[in-house]
Design a protein around this motif. Structure first.
Motif, PDB file in Angstrom:
ATOM      1  N   ALA A  39      13.952  13.049   6.936  1.00  0.00           N
ATOM      2  CA  ALA A  39      14.848  13.941   7.670  1.00  0.00           C
ATOM      3  C   ALA A  39      15.753  14.725   6.733  1.00  0.00           C
ATOM      4  CB  ALA A  39      15.681  13.152   8.673  1.00  0.00           C
ATOM      5  N   ASP A  40      16.195  14.094   5.641  1.00  0.00           N
ATOM      6  CA  ASP A  40      17.080  14.791   4.707  1.00  0.00           C
ATOM      7  C   ASP A  40      16.302  15.572   3.643  1.00  0.00           C
ATOM      8  OD1 ASP A  40      16.063  12.691   3.271  1.00  0.00           O
ATOM      9  OD2 ASP A  40      17.999  11.864   2.669  1.00  0.00           O
ATOM     10  N   LYS A  41      14.986  15.502   3.704  1.00  0.00           N
ATOM     11  CA  LYS A  41      14.082  16.231   2.807  1.00  0.00           C
ATOM     12  C   LYS A  41      14.292  15.868   1.340  1.00  0.00           C
ATOM     13  CE  LYS A  41      13.383  20.020   5.976  1.00  0.00           C
ATOM     14  NZ  LYS A  41      13.352  21.417   6.220  1.00  0.00           N
ATOM     15  N   GLN A  42      14.791  14.665   1.088  1.00  0.00           N
ATOM     16  CA  GLN A  42      14.979  14.207  -0.284  1.00  0.00           C
ATOM     17  C   GLN A  42      13.828  13.311  -0.730  1.00  0.00           C
ATOM     18  OE1 GLN A  42      17.345  15.272  -2.366  1.00  0.00           O
ATOM     19  NE2 GLN A  42      17.973  16.635  -0.733  1.00  0.00           N
ATOM     20  N   LYS A  43      13.197  12.628   0.212  1.00  0.00           N
ATOM     21  CA  LYS A  43      12.105  11.729  -0.137  1.00  0.00           C
ATOM     22  C   LYS A  43      10.851  12.180   0.604  1.00  0.00           C
ATOM     23  CE  LYS A  43      14.465   7.523  -1.349  1.00  0.00           C
ATOM     24  NZ  LYS A  43      14.452   6.083  -1.216  1.00  0.00           N
ATOM     25  N   ASN A  44      10.041  12.938  -0.080  1.00  0.00           N
ATOM     26  CA  ASN A  44       8.768  13.361   0.472  1.00  0.00           C
ATOM     27  C   ASN A  44       7.673  12.519  -0.157  1.00  0.00           C
ATOM     28  OD1 ASN A  44      10.140  15.356   1.849  1.00  0.00           O
ATOM     29  ND2 ASN A  44       9.872  16.834   0.225  1.00  0.00           N
ATOM     30  N   ALA A  45       6.611  12.286   0.597  1.00  0.00           N
ATOM     31  CA  ALA A  45       5.540  11.433   0.094  1.00  0.00           C
ATOM     32  C   ALA A  45       4.188  11.968   0.537  1.00  0.00           C
ATOM     33  CB  ALA A  45       5.725  10.001   0.580  1.00  0.00           C
ATOM     34  N   ILE A  46       3.192  11.664  -0.269  1.00  0.00           N
ATOM     35  CA  ILE A  46       1.804  11.975   0.068  1.00  0.00           C
ATOM     36  C   ILE A  46       1.019  10.687  -0.087  1.00  0.00           C
ATOM     37  CG2 ILE A  46      -0.262  13.256  -0.585  1.00  0.00           C
ATOM     38  CD1 ILE A  46       1.515  15.473  -1.619  1.00  0.00           C
ATOM     39  N   SER A  47       0.232  10.355   0.936  1.00  0.00           N
ATOM     40  CA  SER A  47      -0.640   9.188   0.876  1.00  0.00           C
ATOM     41  C   SER A  47      -2.077   9.676   0.708  1.00  0.00           C
ATOM     42  CB  SER A  47      -0.536   8.362   2.152  1.00  0.00           C
ATOM     43  OG  SER A  47       0.773   7.859   2.300  1.00  0.00           O
ATOM     44  N   ILE A  48      -2.780   9.052  -0.226  1.00  0.00           N
ATOM     45  CA  ILE A  48      -4.166   9.425  -0.503  1.00  0.00           C
ATOM     46  C   ILE A  48      -5.035   8.211  -0.214  1.00  0.00           C
ATOM     47  CG2 ILE A  48      -5.788  10.232  -2.244  1.00  0.00           C
ATOM     48  CD1 ILE A  48      -3.369  11.199  -3.862  1.00  0.00           C
ATOM     49  N   THR A  49      -6.100   8.408   0.527  1.00  0.00           N
ATOM     50  CA  THR A  49      -7.092   7.358   0.730  1.00  0.00           C
ATOM     51  C   THR A  49      -8.434   7.888   0.273  1.00  0.00           C
ATOM     52  OG1 THR A  49      -7.470   8.070   3.009  1.00  0.00           O
ATOM     53  CG2 THR A  49      -5.897   6.284   2.678  1.00  0.00           C
ATOM     54  N   GLY A  50      -9.268   6.981  -0.199  1.00  0.00           N
ATOM     55  CA  GLY A  50     -10.564   7.420  -0.665  1.00  0.00           C
ATOM     56  C   GLY A  50     -11.401   6.283  -1.203  1.00  0.00           C
ATOM     57  N   ILE A  51     -12.450   6.668  -1.935  1.00  0.00           N
ATOM     58  CA  ILE A  51     -13.381   5.706  -2.507  1.00  0.00           C
ATOM     59  C   ILE A  51     -13.581   6.076  -3.969  1.00  0.00           C
ATOM     60  CG2 ILE A  51     -15.716   4.755  -2.407  1.00  0.00           C
ATOM     61  CD1 ILE A  51     -15.762   5.591   0.567  1.00  0.00           C
ATOM     62  N   ALA A  52     -13.438   5.081  -4.860  1.00  0.00           N
ATOM     63  CA  ALA A  52     -13.670   5.284  -6.286  1.00  0.00           C
ATOM     64  C   ALA A  52     -14.923   4.518  -6.681  1.00  0.00           C
ATOM     65  CB  ALA A  52     -12.477   4.797  -7.096  1.00  0.00           C
ATOM     66  N   ARG A  53     -15.724   5.108  -7.555  1.00  0.00           N
ATOM     67  CA  ARG A  53     -16.947   4.431  -7.985  1.00  0.00           C
ATOM     68  C   ARG A  53     -16.643   3.215  -8.855  1.00  0.00           C
ATOM     69  NH1 ARG A  53     -21.258   9.172  -9.432  1.00  0.00           N
ATOM     70  NH2 ARG A  53     -21.448   9.927  -7.304  1.00  0.00           N
ATOM     71  N   THR A  54     -15.650   3.353  -9.742  1.00  0.00           N
ATOM     72  CA  THR A  54     -15.320   2.249 -10.652  1.00  0.00           C
ATOM     73  C   THR A  54     -13.810   2.080 -10.748  1.00  0.00           C
ATOM     74  OG1 THR A  54     -15.251   3.675 -12.593  1.00  0.00           O
ATOM     75  CG2 THR A  54     -17.382   2.664 -12.053  1.00  0.00           C
ATOM     76  N   ARG A  55     -13.387   0.948 -11.312  1.00  0.00           N
ATOM     77  CA  ARG A  55     -11.966   0.712 -11.543  1.00  0.00           C
ATOM     78  C   ARG A  55     -11.411   1.717 -12.550  1.00  0.00           C
ATOM     79  NH1 ARG A  55     -11.820  -5.724 -12.690  1.00  0.00           N
ATOM     80  NH2 ARG A  55     -12.450  -6.407 -10.631  1.00  0.00           N
ATOM     81  N   ASP A  56     -12.190   1.975 -13.597  1.00  0.00           N
ATOM     82  CA  ASP A  56     -11.731   2.896 -14.632  1.00  0.00           C
ATOM     83  C   ASP A  56     -11.493   4.294 -14.069  1.00  0.00           C
ATOM     84  OD1 ASP A  56     -11.838   0.883 -16.511  1.00  0.00           O
ATOM     85  OD2 ASP A  56     -13.905   1.372 -17.110  1.00  0.00           O
ATOM     86  N   ALA A  57     -12.381   4.724 -13.196  1.00  0.00           N
ATOM     87  CA  ALA A  57     -12.219   6.055 -12.599  1.00  0.00           C
ATOM     88  C   ALA A  57     -10.938   6.106 -11.766  1.00  0.00           C
ATOM     89  CB  ALA A  57     -13.426   6.406 -11.744  1.00  0.00           C
ATOM     90  N   LEU A  58     -10.650   5.035 -11.031  1.00  0.00           N
ATOM     91  CA  LEU A  58      -9.443   4.980 -10.209  1.00  0.00           C
ATOM     92  C   LEU A  58      -8.190   4.976 -11.080  1.00  0.00           C
ATOM     93  CD1 LEU A  58      -8.139   4.757  -7.442  1.00  0.00           C
ATOM     94  CD2 LEU A  58      -8.453   2.285  -7.559  1.00  0.00           C
ATOM     95  N   LEU A  59      -8.198   4.187 -12.139  1.00  0.00           N
ATOM     96  CA  LEU A  59      -7.055   4.126 -13.041  1.00  0.00           C
ATOM     97  C   LEU A  59      -6.843   5.467 -13.744  1.00  0.00           C
ATOM     98  CD1 LEU A  59      -4.872   2.246 -14.059  1.00  0.00           C
ATOM     99  CD2 LEU A  59      -6.411   1.527 -15.877  1.00  0.00           C
ATOM    100  N   ASP A  60      -7.922   6.100 -14.144  1.00  0.00           N
ATOM    101  CA  ASP A  60      -7.838   7.411 -14.791  1.00  0.00           C
ATOM    102  C   ASP A  60      -7.275   8.465 -13.826  1.00  0.00           C
ATOM    103  OD1 ASP A  60      -8.272   9.202 -16.968  1.00  0.00           O
ATOM    104  OD2 ASP A  60     -10.050   9.947 -15.891  1.00  0.00           O
TER     105      ASP A  60
END
Length: 180
Positions: free
Chosen positions: A122-143
């Motif tokens: 409401a105060d426009k100070q804390k904006n957030a984006i949530s991302i969902t998806g699928i990664a092939r490997t752990r390294d790809a996700l960490l990268d």
């Protein structure tokens, strides 16, 4: 078979036949028109009656509108204005689609994004984006998470440890926050 009539008589017979045929066609047209007129009259009467009833209902509704109803309409308009004010976008902050494009440009070929959700406070100070998806490997996700941390629009990247439980085809959920 021989035709024994002279030409003048033949001509008279053809003229008589043509005249009778023309009379017959004109008679059918006249009878058809009269029948059509008689069949359309009830429809015209019904439509005029319904039009008169509709006009009477409109008049009744307009006369029954009181000041209390006008006050209720005013309240509804103010609620609608408040809802529109919530949807207004601050033009000084970067556009949401530009943020989404920066996320997508950093994803790489081993990451498949299935959802992007933008939330603002409401105060426009804390904006957030949530991302969902699928990664092939752990390294790809960490990268992917490290590349997003390097983007200056995002102040904090949250990647829960539970996303690293699998080695392949990891369903992940990531949070980005910042002053955007």
């Amino acid at each position: 078979m021989f035709n024994l009539l002279p030409d003048s008589e033949k001509k008279k017979v053809y003229e008589t036949y043509a005249t009778r045929r023309l009379r017959l066609v004109l008679s059918f047209l006249l009878v058809g028109s009269i029948v059509a007129i008689f069949l359309i009259i009830p429809s015209i009467l019904v439509s005029r009656t319904k039009e008169a009833e509709a006009q009477e209902q409109v008049h009744t509704l307009r006369s029954s509108l009181s000041l209390a109803d006008a006050d209720e309409v005013g309240k509804n308009i103010s609620r609608a204005r408040e809802a529109v004010d919530i949807l207004k976008v601050d033009l000084t902050s970067p556009a949401v689609h530009a943020l989404f494009l920066s996320i997508i440009s950093e994803k790489g070929s081993d990451i498949k994004i299935t959802g992007l959700l933008y939330t603002t406070s409401a105060d426009k100070q804390k904006n957030a984006i949530s991302i969902t998806g699928i990664a092939r490997t752990r390294d790809a996700l960490l990268d992917f998470a490290k590349r997003l941390e390097a983007v200056e629009s995002f102040s904090k990247v949250t990647l829960p440890i539970s996303n690293f439980t699998k080695n392949k085809d990891i369903n992940f959920s990531m949070g980005l926050s910042g002053n955007f």
